[in-house]
Motif scaffolding. Sequence first.
Motif, mmCIF file in Angstrom:
data_model
loop_
_atom_site.group_PDB
_atom_site.id
_atom_site.type_symbol
_atom_site.label_atom_id
_atom_site.label_comp_id
_atom_site.label_asym_id
_atom_site.label_seq_id
_atom_site.Cartn_x
_atom_site.Cartn_y
_atom_site.Cartn_z
ATOM 1 N N ILE A 14 91.779 -125.845 28.953
ATOM 2 C CA ILE A 14 91.207 -124.832 29.840
ATOM 3 C C ILE A 14 90.632 -125.491 31.086
ATOM 4 C CG2 ILE A 14 89.463 -123.024 30.047
ATOM 5 C CD1 ILE A 14 89.649 -122.667 27.016
ATOM 6 N N LYS A 15 90.955 -124.912 32.246
ATOM 7 C CA LYS A 15 90.504 -125.491 33.499
ATOM 8 C C LYS A 15 90.076 -124.396 34.472
ATOM 9 C CE LYS A 15 95.285 -125.693 35.139
ATOM 10 N NZ LYS A 15 95.761 -124.921 33.985
ATOM 11 N N LYS A 16 89.471 -124.818 35.549
ATOM 12 C CA LYS A 16 88.991 -123.891 36.568
ATOM 13 C C LYS A 16 90.156 -123.071 37.123
ATOM 14 C CE LYS A 16 86.326 -123.688 40.865
ATOM 15 N NZ LYS A 16 85.599 -124.479 41.900
ATOM 16 N N THR A 34 84.136 -118.882 24.101
ATOM 17 C CA THR A 34 83.835 -118.139 25.323
ATOM 18 C C THR A 34 82.913 -118.939 26.236
ATOM 19 O OG1 THR A 34 84.154 -115.975 24.286
ATOM 20 C CG2 THR A 34 82.742 -116.048 26.240
ATOM 21 N N GLY A 35 81.844 -119.470 25.677
ATOM 22 C CA GLY A 35 80.917 -120.268 26.468
ATOM 23 C C GLY A 35 81.569 -121.499 27.064
ATOM 24 N N MET A 36 82.383 -122.186 26.280
ATOM 25 C CA MET A 36 83.047 -123.389 26.772
ATOM 26 C C MET A 36 84.038 -123.060 27.876
ATOM 27 S SD MET A 36 83.703 -125.462 23.222
ATOM 28 C CE MET A 36 82.340 -125.876 22.122
ATOM 29 N N ALA A 37 84.836 -122.006 27.672
ATOM 30 C CA ALA A 37 85.825 -121.617 28.675
ATOM 31 C C ALA A 37 85.151 -121.285 30.006
ATOM 32 C CB ALA A 37 86.640 -120.429 28.181
ATOM 33 N N PHE A 40 84.028 -124.431 31.695
ATOM 34 C CA PHE A 40 85.143 -125.176 32.274
ATOM 35 C C PHE A 40 85.744 -124.474 33.493
ATOM 36 C CE2 PHE A 40 86.001 -126.826 27.712
ATOM 37 C CZ PHE A 40 84.993 -127.768 27.849
ATOM 38 N N GLY A 41 85.217 -123.307 33.847
ATOM 39 C CA GLY A 41 85.622 -122.647 35.073
ATOM 40 C C GLY A 41 86.631 -121.534 34.930
ATOM 41 N N ALA A 42 86.896 -121.093 33.708
ATOM 42 C CA ALA A 42 87.886 -120.041 33.484
ATOM 43 C C ALA A 42 87.268 -118.656 33.609
ATOM 44 C CB ALA A 42 88.514 -120.182 32.099
ATOM 45 N N THR A 43 88.119 -117.675 33.867
ATOM 46 C CA THR A 43 87.756 -116.271 33.726
ATOM 47 C C THR A 43 88.110 -115.858 32.310
ATOM 48 O OG1 THR A 43 88.139 -115.747 36.054
ATOM 49 C CG2 THR A 43 88.278 -113.914 34.490
ATOM 50 N N VAL A 44 87.162 -115.243 31.617
ATOM 51 C CA VAL A 44 87.357 -114.887 30.214
ATOM 52 C C VAL A 44 87.523 -113.384 30.049
ATOM 53 C CG1 VAL A 44 86.308 -114.839 27.908
ATOM 54 C CG2 VAL A 44 86.142 -116.906 29.321
ATOM 55 N N PHE A 56 76.744 -108.319 23.229
ATOM 56 C CA PHE A 56 76.491 -109.737 22.942
ATOM 57 C C PHE A 56 77.412 -110.630 23.761
ATOM 58 C CE2 PHE A 56 77.914 -113.389 20.259
ATOM 59 C CZ PHE A 56 76.793 -114.193 20.464
ATOM 60 N N VAL A 57 78.692 -110.303 23.817
ATOM 61 C CA VAL A 57 79.658 -111.143 24.540
ATOM 62 C C VAL A 57 79.403 -111.089 26.049
ATOM 63 C CG1 VAL A 57 82.107 -111.512 25.005
ATOM 64 C CG2 VAL A 57 81.355 -110.976 22.696
ATOM 65 N N ARG A 58 78.993 -109.930 26.543
ATOM 66 C CA ARG A 58 78.623 -109.854 27.959
ATOM 67 C C ARG A 58 77.433 -110.769 28.244
ATOM 68 N NH1 ARG A 58 78.866 -104.032 27.033
ATOM 69 N NH2 ARG A 58 80.975 -103.300 27.563
ATOM 70 N N SER A 59 76.521 -110.861 27.296
ATOM 71 C CA SER A 59 75.352 -111.725 27.494
ATOM 72 C C SER A 59 75.742 -113.197 27.568
ATOM 73 C CB SER A 59 74.339 -111.518 26.359
ATOM 74 O OG SER A 59 74.750 -112.161 25.161
ATOM 75 N N LEU A 60 76.918 -113.537 27.033
ATOM 76 C CA LEU A 60 77.416 -114.913 27.117
ATOM 77 C C LEU A 60 78.001 -115.202 28.493
ATOM 78 C CD1 LEU A 60 79.307 -115.176 23.684
ATOM 79 C CD2 LEU A 60 76.966 -115.920 24.208
ATOM 80 N N GLY A 61 78.329 -114.136 29.237
ATOM 81 C CA GLY A 61 78.862 -114.310 30.578
ATOM 82 C C GLY A 61 80.311 -113.921 30.757
ATOM 83 N N ALA A 62 80.967 -113.441 29.700
ATOM 84 C CA ALA A 62 82.374 -113.055 29.818
ATOM 85 C C ALA A 62 82.540 -112.004 30.912
ATOM 86 C CB ALA A 62 82.887 -112.514 28.483
ATOM 87 N N GLN A 63 83.518 -112.220 31.785
ATOM 88 C CA GLN A 63 83.695 -111.329 32.934
ATOM 89 C C GLN A 63 84.311 -109.989 32.545
ATOM 90 O OE1 GLN A 63 84.654 -114.532 32.783
ATOM 91 N NE2 GLN A 63 84.250 -115.633 34.698
#
Length: 205
Positions: A14-16, A34-37, A40-44, A56-63
Motif C-alpha cells: 500500500i502506498k500514497k 484501515t489505520g495502516m493504509a 501509508f497515504g491510501a484512500t480507504v 467506529f470505522v469513521r473514527s479511524l479516519g476511513a474516507q
Amino acid sequence: GLTALTFARESYAIKKGDVILIYAAAGGFGSLLTGMALHFGATVIATVSTETKAEFVRSLGAQHVLITSTQNVVDEVLKITNGDGVHAVFDGIGKDTFEDNFKLIRRKGTIVSMGNASGVAPPLNILRLGEKNIVILRPRVFGYITTPEETKHYQDELLSLLVQGAFKTKIHKDYPFTAEGVQQAQKDITSRGTIGKLLVNVAGS
C-alpha cells in the motif's frame, strides 16, 4: 498486528495515492489495516454491516464507509472511483464477496483473499486474471515472517507504527481460557456483532 502489517507491505504494498477496499473494517484485522493504509497515504473504502460499526470505522479516519446491509458495494465503489475500481481489495469475507471483487478491481489491481467468514471462495479459472491483468493471492502471515530476520523486521516496524499512532487498537471483550469462554468467543465473532479484537486470556486462566 503482524498479519495486517505484512499483508499491507507484501500481499499488496500500500502506498500514497492508492484506493483500497477493506471488507469487515470494524473487526480486529480490518481496523488495524484501515489505520495502516491511511498512514501509508491510501484512500480507504471500508465495508461494515451496521451503522454502529460505521461510526467506529469513521473514527479511524476511513474516507468512505459502506454499510453492506443497505448499500451495493460494487456500485458504490465504482461511483467513488469514477468507474476505475480500486487498486487492491482485502477480502476476509470469502464466498459471498468473491465474484464482486472482479467487478470492482481496477486493471492491474490485486485481490487479497484472506478469510472465509461467509464460506470458502469458489475455485478460480486462472484465465479470468487476464481480463484486467490482475493479481490474486491467498497469503498467510507465517509465509512472510519465517526467518528470525523477517520476524524482527516486522516486529520493529509494528512497534514503530504503534508509537507513531498509525493505528488504534480496540478490544471488544476479554474471554477466559475455558471451554465456555472459547465457545462464547466463537459464537460472538460469528454473530457479526463485534467491534475490534476478541481476546482469549490464557495468562489469566
